[in-house]
Design an enzyme around this catalytic site. Structure first.
Site, PDB file in Angstrom:
ATOM      1  N   SER A   1      69.468  38.436  -6.486  1.00 54.91           N
ATOM      2  CA  SER A   1      70.762  38.015  -5.942  1.00 54.91           C
ATOM      3  C   SER A   1      71.050  36.573  -6.366  1.00 54.91           C
ATOM      4  CB  SER A   1      70.763  38.111  -4.412  1.00 54.91           C
ATOM      5  OG  SER A   1      70.581  39.447  -3.996  1.00 54.91           O
TER       6      SER A   1
ATOM      7  N   THR B   1      61.624  46.881   0.480  1.00 58.11           N
ATOM      8  CA  THR B   1      62.446  46.850   1.696  1.00 58.11           C
ATOM      9  C   THR B   1      62.543  48.241   2.299  1.00 58.11           C
ATOM     10  OG1 THR B   1      63.725  44.989   0.855  1.00 58.11           O
ATOM     11  CG2 THR B   1      64.725  46.290   2.611  1.00 58.11           C
TER      12      THR B   1
ATOM     13  N   ASN C   1      70.097  40.552   0.733  1.00 61.04           N
ATOM     14  CA  ASN C   1      70.166  39.947  -0.597  1.00 61.04           C
ATOM     15  C   ASN C   1      68.779  40.030  -1.220  1.00 61.04           C
ATOM     16  OD1 ASN C   1      73.009  38.686  -0.763  1.00 61.04           O
ATOM     17  ND2 ASN C   1      72.254  38.023   1.245  1.00 61.04           N
ATOM     18  N   GLU C   2      68.583  41.049  -2.026  1.00 62.31           N
ATOM     19  CA  GLU C   2      67.280  41.335  -2.604  1.00 62.31           C
ATOM     20  C   GLU C   2      67.004  40.422  -3.795  1.00 62.31           C
ATOM     21  OE1 GLU C   2      65.367  43.098  -1.017  1.00 62.31           O
ATOM     22  OE2 GLU C   2      66.175  44.997  -0.316  1.00 62.31           O
ATOM     23  N   PRO C   3      65.758  40.410  -4.295  1.00 66.72           N
ATOM     24  CA  PRO C   3      65.446  39.633  -5.490  1.00 66.72           C
ATOM     25  C   PRO C   3      66.437  39.924  -6.620  1.00 66.72           C
ATOM     26  CG  PRO C   3      63.430  40.468  -4.535  1.00 66.72           C
ATOM     27  CD  PRO C   3      64.557  41.073  -3.749  1.00 66.72           C
TER      28      PRO C   3
END
Length: 635
Positions: free
Chosen positions: A168, A183, A164-166
């Site tokens: 999300s 990432t 869940n990346e920035p």
């Protein structure tokens, strides 16, 4: 607790999630494994299932290792355990070396008695048009199992949990996501190049994670310290998905000392509450205050102390004027142009003793190049002052040599040699490189050549610094020689090699790498080996006369308050140090190195030593071009 946590005295502090700090990742991992095992045992006794949400990566490895031990030695049964993994790269075949299926099998599932039908890991081979329905089914299976009893998490440098990346949102569920560039950069080493890292992944959503009954977020090492501070002390924001855990009723953050180092209670505890004001803490606080308010130490006022949670110092030790002079002198006394001690001088206030002179000096370098990158100026100064300097390279550093660089050396050897085997070296290695798939091990012949390249470069740098070849030693510690990024644990042979190196020299000074944030963990293991051996040898007569200094290089800054010896360099000396680094040609002008360092080594080395000098200048000390800083380690 949503609105904050409390320290041992019950005083409210800055953290908004309950966090426990342990001295090492190993001890912390055993605590988490014990909690998981206790739940499994309790459920087994009542005939109930235990549902676990599992993570991959280096963070949970020691937890899995301890669970395997509990199964093998104490009979912990996993027959009633159901698991759901957080994520998987997409696309990804389960047999690929980077596959999380393979990771889980090798590190846990193949070593315990869990039924295959109870294992659930996102499928990286699902056709894209079927991924949406697959993710809905994954959610249904979690619910059908009764929901996650425990979810274990690591955290990425972006603050991601799972993938869940920035950006999300808190309500997201299992889905296909696009990976953040940071990432992908951090994963580059595992995929042997950032261009091979998948751009997408299937991940549980933030909402899926938050439905777990209990969550353990684990983090080890200095690289995670800043994002841990933001996640625990900052506001909830979708730009740092881990902050959503602040809204979970039963989340526990498990940290080692290094990962906790940026938390307010560790970095500036006087802002939290009363402190035990010893000399080290006072120096830390006063230098921090000086840099924070942008005043030299000698210009700090009582008001500065009072407004920044440091009034206790004045109550206990007197007015700011007296304290300023005391700390200014302590910082000033760390500065020396004589890192081996100055003969025939008063050494009362010097960091190193004047006698004996010359000294036997032993420098441990985890990889070839760490010595000159981290303390090249000091190294040359020690030689210049007539000390007997020995350098020990603990590992070969062979995995840091790119194939095309090795082939360039092989081409030269093949065209210069009359030996039939060497004449075919380039041809043989070219064929092995062409046949190699990403993730395949180098051939023994290639690994040997890469090791020799690093040795040639290290000897060249030592010659430039004035260190003769008979004082150079290459240990090639076995823990490193896996041919892969992931290394083995320390063995008896590793420790024997380090012990022999120390015993042979019986040094008056030891320098070792104390920057523990290198992305592969080699520095940490190398320092552990040195410290273990020194603790064993502490009763040797000659150890009474041995000072141990820790240096930091490109992976981790050294705080001014941690510097016990500051060695100023002139512009000319910094240039000579740079030329010594350039001797390591296989490490120069290469693609971005995996980890947090994006510039070349010599550039980062310059930046850090210049920063040290600027910090001393800001404290009101003499203005230097650059400073190499060392902290003293006492057994």
């Amino acid at each position: 607790m949503k609105n904050g946590t409390f320290d041992e005295t019950g005083q409210k502090i800055f953290e908004k999630i309950d966090a426990s700090i342990y001295s090492t990742a190993s001890k912390a991992s055993k605590v988490v494994a014990s909690e998981i095992a206790n739940l499994i045992r309790a459920r087994n006794q009542t005939g109930q299932n235990t549902v676990l949400g599992l993570a991959t990566g280096s963070t949970p490895l020691q937890v899995y290792s301890e669970l395997v031990r509990l199964h093998e030695e104490e009979g912990l049964s996993f027959k009633r355990v159901i698991t759901f993994n957080l994520d998987e790269y997409y696309p990804m075949h389960p047999e690929e070396i980077q596959s999380y299926v393979r990771f889980m099998n090798e590190n846990l599932f193949d070593k315990i008695d869990i039924p295959q039908k109870n294992i659930h890991i996102p499928d990286g081979t699902i056709p894209k048009e079927k991924v949406y329905e697959y993710c809905k089914e994954y959610e249904r299976k979690i619910d059908e199992a009764g929901g996650l009893d425990i979810q274990i998490l690591g955290i990425g440098r972006t603050g991601h949990i799972g993938f869940n990346e920035p950006g999300s949102l808190a309500k997201t569920r299992t889905r296909l996501v696009t990976l953040d560039e940071i990432t992908r950069s951090d994963a580059a080493a595992a995929f042997y190049g950032e261009e091979r890292v998948p751009r997408q992944a299937i991940t549980m959503g933030v909402g899926t994670i938050l439905k777990a009954k209990k969550i353990y977020l684990m983090a080890w090492g200095e690289p995670k310290a800043k994002v841990i501070k933001k996640s625990l002390e900052g506001e909830v924001t979708e730009q740092i998905p881990a902050t959503f855990l602040q809204n979970h009723e039963n989340t526990k953050v498990i940290l080692d000392e290094a990962a906790a180092s940026e938390l307010t209670r560790r970095k500036t505890p006087w802002l939290v509450g009363p402190c035990d004001w010893d000399e080290k803490m006072i120096k830390k606080a006063v230098t921090w205050l000086s840099l924070t308010v942008e005043k030299p130490i000698l210009k700090l006022t009582d008001e500065d102390y009072n407004q920044h949670g440091m009034s206790d110092i004045l109550i206990e030790f007197g007015p700011a004027y007296n304290m300023n002079i005391h700390i200014f002198n302590k910082v000033q006394h760390t500065i020396t142009g004589w890192p081996g001690g100055k003969p025939n001088a008063d050494d009362t206030n010097r960091p190193e003793r004047k006698e004996p002179h010359p000294k036997r000096v032993l420098v441990f370098s985890p990889h070839p190049a760490d010595d000159v990158v981290s303390m090249g100026g000091t190294l040359m100064r020690l030689v210049e002052h007539g000390h007997e300097v020995h350098v020990v390279y603990q590992t070969s550093g062979n995995i840091a040599v790119y194939d095309d660089e090795a082939l360039r050396y092989a081409d030269f050897i093949s065209h210069q040699s009359r030996d039939s085997e060497e004449k075919n070296l380039f041809k043989n290695l070219s064929a092995s490189v062409a046949a190699k798939e990403p993730g395949d091990l180098d051939s023994p012949e290639m690994l040997k050549l890469k090791s020799n390249i690093r040795k040639v470069e290290a000897r060249s740098a030592c010659r430039y610094c004035g260190i003769p070849e008979e004082r150079i030693r290459f240990l090639e510690m076995p823990f490193y020689e896996t041919g892969r990024v992931r290394k083995s644990g320390l063995s008896k042979k590793d420790l024997d090699l380090v012990r022999d190196s120390i015993q042979n020299v019986k040094p008056h000074q030891i320098f070792a790498a104390g920057d523990l944030s290198d992305p592969h963990g080699t520095h940490r293991i190398c320092l552990e080996a040195v410290q273990k051996v020194l603790k064993e040898m502490k009763d040797k007569d000659w150890m009474d006369d041995c000072y141990i200094w820790l240096y930091r290089g490109i992976w981790q800054d050294i705080e001014v308050s941690d510097i016990d010896m500051a060695v100023p360099l002139s512009p000319g000396e910094r240039l000579k140090k740079r030329k010594a680094i350039f001797k390591h040609t296989s490490q120069k002008d290469q693609p971005k190195y995996p980890g947090t360092v994006s510039n070349e080594f010599w550039m980062v080395a310059d930046e850090k030593t210049i920063k040290n000098a600027k910090d001393y200048d800001r404290l009101g000390l003499a203005e230097y071009d650059s400073i190499e800083g060392f902290s003293r380690w006492k057994i």
